[in-house]
Scaffold this active site. Structure first.
Site, PDB file in Angstrom:
ATOM      1  N   ASN A 149       0.868  -1.180   0.000  1.00  0.00           N
ATOM      2  CA  ASN A 149       0.000   0.000   0.000  1.00  0.00           C
ATOM      3  C   ASN A 149       0.902   1.226   0.000  1.00  0.00           C
ATOM      4  O   ASN A 149       1.454   1.584   1.032  1.00  0.00           O
ATOM      5  CB  ASN A 149      -0.890  -0.033   1.253  1.00  0.00           C
ATOM      6  CG  ASN A 149      -1.706   1.247   1.408  1.00  0.00           C
ATOM      7  OD1 ASN A 149      -1.809   2.043   0.481  1.00  0.00           O
ATOM      8  ND2 ASN A 149      -2.278   1.431   2.589  1.00  0.00           N
ATOM      9  N   LYS A 205       0.078   4.246  -0.353  1.00  0.00           N
ATOM     10  CA  LYS A 205      -0.594   5.455   0.166  1.00  0.00           C
ATOM     11  C   LYS A 205      -0.330   6.624  -0.789  1.00  0.00           C
ATOM     12  O   LYS A 205      -0.230   6.411  -1.983  1.00  0.00           O
ATOM     13  CB  LYS A 205      -0.134   5.750   1.598  1.00  0.00           C
ATOM     14  CG  LYS A 205      -0.207   4.506   2.475  1.00  0.00           C
ATOM     15  CD  LYS A 205      -0.108   4.818   3.925  1.00  0.00           C
ATOM     16  CE  LYS A 205      -0.042   3.512   4.701  1.00  0.00           C
ATOM     17  NZ  LYS A 205      -0.171   3.703   6.123  1.00  0.00           N
ATOM     18  N   HIS A 235      -9.650   0.955   4.715  1.00  0.00           N
ATOM     19  CA  HIS A 235      -8.382   1.198   5.414  1.00  0.00           C
ATOM     20  C   HIS A 235      -8.655   2.117   6.611  1.00  0.00           C
ATOM     21  O   HIS A 235      -9.482   3.021   6.525  1.00  0.00           O
ATOM     22  CB  HIS A 235      -7.361   1.829   4.461  1.00  0.00           C
ATOM     23  CG  HIS A 235      -5.984   1.839   5.042  1.00  0.00           C
ATOM     24  ND1 HIS A 235      -5.586   2.774   5.976  1.00  0.00           N
ATOM     25  CD2 HIS A 235      -4.921   1.017   4.857  1.00  0.00           C
ATOM     26  CE1 HIS A 235      -4.338   2.517   6.326  1.00  0.00           C
ATOM     27  NE2 HIS A 235      -3.906   1.459   5.666  1.00  0.00           N
ATOM     28  N   GLU A 272      -7.146   4.540   7.767  1.00  0.00           N
ATOM     29  CA  GLU A 272      -6.981   5.982   7.504  1.00  0.00           C
ATOM     30  C   GLU A 272      -8.247   6.552   6.872  1.00  0.00           C
ATOM     31  O   GLU A 272      -8.637   7.678   7.154  1.00  0.00           O
ATOM     32  CB  GLU A 272      -5.736   6.208   6.625  1.00  0.00           C
ATOM     33  CG  GLU A 272      -4.469   5.995   7.448  1.00  0.00           C
ATOM     34  CD  GLU A 272      -3.239   5.585   6.656  1.00  0.00           C
ATOM     35  OE1 GLU A 272      -3.242   5.686   5.413  1.00  0.00           O
ATOM     36  OE2 GLU A 272      -2.260   5.142   7.302  1.00  0.00           O
ATOM     37  N   GLU A 285      -5.527  -5.140  10.461  1.00  0.00           N
ATOM     38  CA  GLU A 285      -4.547  -4.089  10.668  1.00  0.00           C
ATOM     39  C   GLU A 285      -4.850  -3.365  11.978  1.00  0.00           C
ATOM     40  O   GLU A 285      -5.686  -2.451  12.001  1.00  0.00           O
ATOM     41  CB  GLU A 285      -4.599  -3.082   9.526  1.00  0.00           C
ATOM     42  CG  GLU A 285      -4.274  -3.664   8.171  1.00  0.00           C
ATOM     43  CD  GLU A 285      -3.621  -2.623   7.274  1.00  0.00           C
ATOM     44  OE1 GLU A 285      -2.496  -2.868   6.841  1.00  0.00           O
ATOM     45  OE2 GLU A 285      -4.213  -1.561   7.046  1.00  0.00           O
ATOM     46  N   GLY A 296       2.189   2.338  10.672  1.00  0.00           N
ATOM     47  CA  GLY A 296       3.112   3.456  10.513  1.00  0.00           C
ATOM     48  C   GLY A 296       3.779   3.897  11.806  1.00  0.00           C
ATOM     49  O   GLY A 296       4.409   4.954  11.863  1.00  0.00           O
ATOM     50  N   SER A 299       3.302  -2.059  10.287  1.00  0.00           N
ATOM     51  CA  SER A 299       4.759  -2.020  10.497  1.00  0.00           C
ATOM     52  C   SER A 299       5.452  -3.346  10.181  1.00  0.00           C
ATOM     53  O   SER A 299       6.408  -3.723  10.863  1.00  0.00           O
ATOM     54  CB  SER A 299       5.096  -1.550  11.920  1.00  0.00           C
ATOM     55  OG  SER A 299       4.587  -0.245  12.126  1.00  0.00           O
TER      56      SER A 299
END
Ligand code: PEP
Length: 255
Positions: free
Chosen positions: A9, A11, A100, A102, A172, A178, A218
């Protein structure tokens, strides 16, 4: 036997020029993917939308798959800024990320919207990579599994699965994305087993045994093999470590 999948991904990173270089360097470093033959580990790249035509051009003839990071729940029309599943499909996409964290957090996407996006992707022949996972306070309260399964159930509203190959689930944990923190291999396996159990209860044994469940958060070359050792963890959704050809290639090699 489920084929492991490592999905990168990207991003909101990389110019078209940088993407072109990445694809060329990746195929040079991983010649087994260049000729289009089936590889032991499936690889997919999810770049931002303007990079998809570059992926289509550079990855033609290879066995590297690609797709979008989001998709509209609508077919077509007056939805400024949205991207249609049919557009992704026409560009040769295989996958699309939906839900996701985010997008759930910064765009307030509900699980019902995520389910509508997944359904639209499937109608257009795309395989949604459906993301679920808890925040730190939920894990600390001991509710990680219950929360994630509730979120998964809501994100599958109205979704029918016949074989289990039409959709991928990515677990996730939000606190691991991150941040450099990773779930332990035992926590990743516990959650993946719980997700597979939920899928079994809802869709039956065949779907449960075919569906791929990824871990994301991560992941890097040094923890990939350990996380993927869990029998229910079928691969990874990789953010930061997929931006560099060498770290992503090392992860593939370590699977
Ligand atoms: C992600 O955004 O899906 C992700 C797993 O990111 P990272 O690997 O950078 O934590």
């Amino acid at each position: 036997m489920r084929r492991p999948l490592l999905a990168g991904n990207w991003k909101m990173n990389k110019t078209p020029t940088e993407a072109r270089v990445w694809f060329a360097e990746f195929l040079e470093a991983n010649p087994g993917y260049a000729g289009g033959a089936q590889t032991a580990v499936e690889v997919a790249i999810l770049p931002s939308f303007p990079l998809l035509p570059i992926a289509a051009e550079q990855l033609a003839g290879s066995s590297v798959r690609y797709g979008g990071q989001d998709v509209s729940a609508h077919d077509w029309g007056a939805y400024t800024g949205e991207v249609a599943a049919a557009q992704l499909a026409d560009l040769g996409s295989t996958y699309v990320i939906v839900g996701h964290s985010e997008r759930r957090e910064y765009w307030s996407e509900s699980s019902e919207l995520v389910a509508a996006k997944a359904a639209k992707a499937m109608e257009n022949g795309l395989v949604p990579i459906l993301c679920v996972g808890e925040k730190l306070e939920v894990r600390e309260a001991g509710r990680a599994v219950a929360f994630t399964l509730e979120q998964l159930e809501a994100s599958l509203t109205g979704i029918n699965l016949a074989t289990g190959e039409e959709l991928v689930v990515a677990y996730e944990p939000v606190w691991a994305i991150g941040t450099g923190k990773t779930a332990s291999a035992a926590d990743a396996e516990e959650m993946a087993a719980a997700i597979r159990g939920f899928i079994r209860s809802r869709y039956g044994e065949e779907v449960a045994s075919n569906i791929r469940i990824l871990y994301g958060g991560s992941m890097k070359p040094t923890n990939t093999a350990e996380i993927m050792a869990g029998e229910n963890v079928d691969g990874g959704l990789v953010g930061g470590a997929s931006l560099k050809v060498d770290s992503f290639s090392q992860m593939i090699a370590s699977v």
